[in-house]
Design a protein around this motif. Sequence first.
Motif, PDB file in Angstrom:
ATOM      1  N   THR A   2      -2.256  -0.280  -6.252  1.00 11.03           N
ATOM      2  CA  THR A   2      -2.103  -0.669  -4.860  1.00 11.03           C
ATOM      3  C   THR A   2      -0.628  -0.779  -4.510  1.00 11.03           C
ATOM      4  O   THR A   2       0.172  -1.293  -5.285  1.00 11.03           O
ATOM      5  N   THR A   3      -0.271  -0.291  -3.338  1.00  7.25           N
ATOM      6  CA  THR A   3       1.119  -0.332  -2.898  1.00  7.25           C
ATOM      7  C   THR A   3       1.429  -1.675  -2.240  1.00  7.25           C
ATOM      8  O   THR A   3       0.736  -2.099  -1.313  1.00  7.25           O
ATOM      9  N   GLN A  40       4.953  -0.663  -6.136  1.00  9.34           N
ATOM     10  CA  GLN A  40       3.557  -0.915  -6.466  1.00  9.34           C
ATOM     11  C   GLN A  40       3.340  -2.385  -6.796  1.00  9.34           C
ATOM     12  O   GLN A  40       4.264  -3.084  -7.224  1.00  9.34           O
ATOM     13  N   GLU A  41       2.118  -2.857  -6.598  1.00  9.33           N
ATOM     14  CA  GLU A  41       1.799  -4.237  -6.947  1.00  9.33           C
ATOM     15  C   GLU A  41       2.052  -4.476  -8.433  1.00  9.33           C
ATOM     16  O   GLU A  41       1.720  -3.648  -9.268  1.00  9.33           O
ATOM     17  N   THR A  76       2.335  -5.267   1.944  1.00  3.81           N
ATOM     18  CA  THR A  76       0.957  -5.695   1.648  1.00  3.81           C
ATOM     19  C   THR A  76       0.001  -5.192   2.726  1.00  3.81           C
ATOM     20  O   THR A  76      -0.939  -5.877   3.123  1.00  3.81           O
TER      21      THR A  76
END
Length: 317
Positions: A2-3, A40-41, A76
């Motif tokens: 997830t970005t 990225q997360e 987010t």
Amino acid sequence: MTTAIEADGLGKDFVLSEGPLLRRTRRTVSAVRDIAFTVQEGEMTGVLGPNGAGKSTTMKMLIGILTPSRGRVRVTGLEPSRYRTRLARRIGVVFGQRTTLWWDLPLRDSLALTRHLYRVPAAGHARRLAELTELLDLGPFLRTPVRQLSLGQRMRGDLAAALLHDPRLLVLDEPTIGLDVVSKSAIRGFLLRLNAERGTTILLTTHDLGDLERLCRRVLVIDHGRLAFDGDLEALRATAPSPRTLVVDLAAPMPPIEVAGARCARVEGPRQWLELSANPAAVIAEVARSHEIRDLTLREPGIEDVVARLYGGGSTA
């Protein structure tokens, strides 16, 4: 993956007024130009840049304080300037030179007020505060007014305030500025643990290159409003290579050493610093043949040297 952050063609212009009051002229200055990157997360990313390079302007656009003049940014999944209140519940922000705590209140009361700002349920707040109190060793000064805290204690309090609502992204601006060695080590250790155990994405700007070497897997360099570099520390070293240095302690002061494959950069009494352009073994052998040596030290270039060369236009990329 997830970005956490996505910036594409990001730019920010400011209009400046100059000249006498009745004959002012206006001109547009581009503080940030065409910056694009993604985080990225779970990443820990450092942001470097000389003063006035556009680093702070970029960070302010990421957290919604400034609206971009052009380009696209998502943090987010939200557009920061448009959904600033919603974004605030997903991120934590700490400015090393400014506190978000109430100056005359005990730290515990400041953290209680922070709970209401982020609308954290009482039970969740108590659990999270107990966890952060242990991790950051806040117990001895929870009842102390913020104005009486040392810089290191206040920074730990600011970190606790930024993390009480368990954000997905932590944005830090100079988190170790002015701290002593022990306090820096404690803050760095906490951030490493936070990232490893909770997967919190961390983005930090710093002039302390020790922060980068100990914390960040990736570095962004912003210079003259543009993204000058995006990669790991080894790639950064390759972008602006610095020579190895041979420190030679002679038996007595001597004129600068002249040998093939080295340049004498500095002389202080019997100690000389040679910048190497050839195999160190060959240079050491040549120096040993022609001089009486008491000690030798081979120094690899530090990240400080690399960044200084990069800012100074020494990049070979």
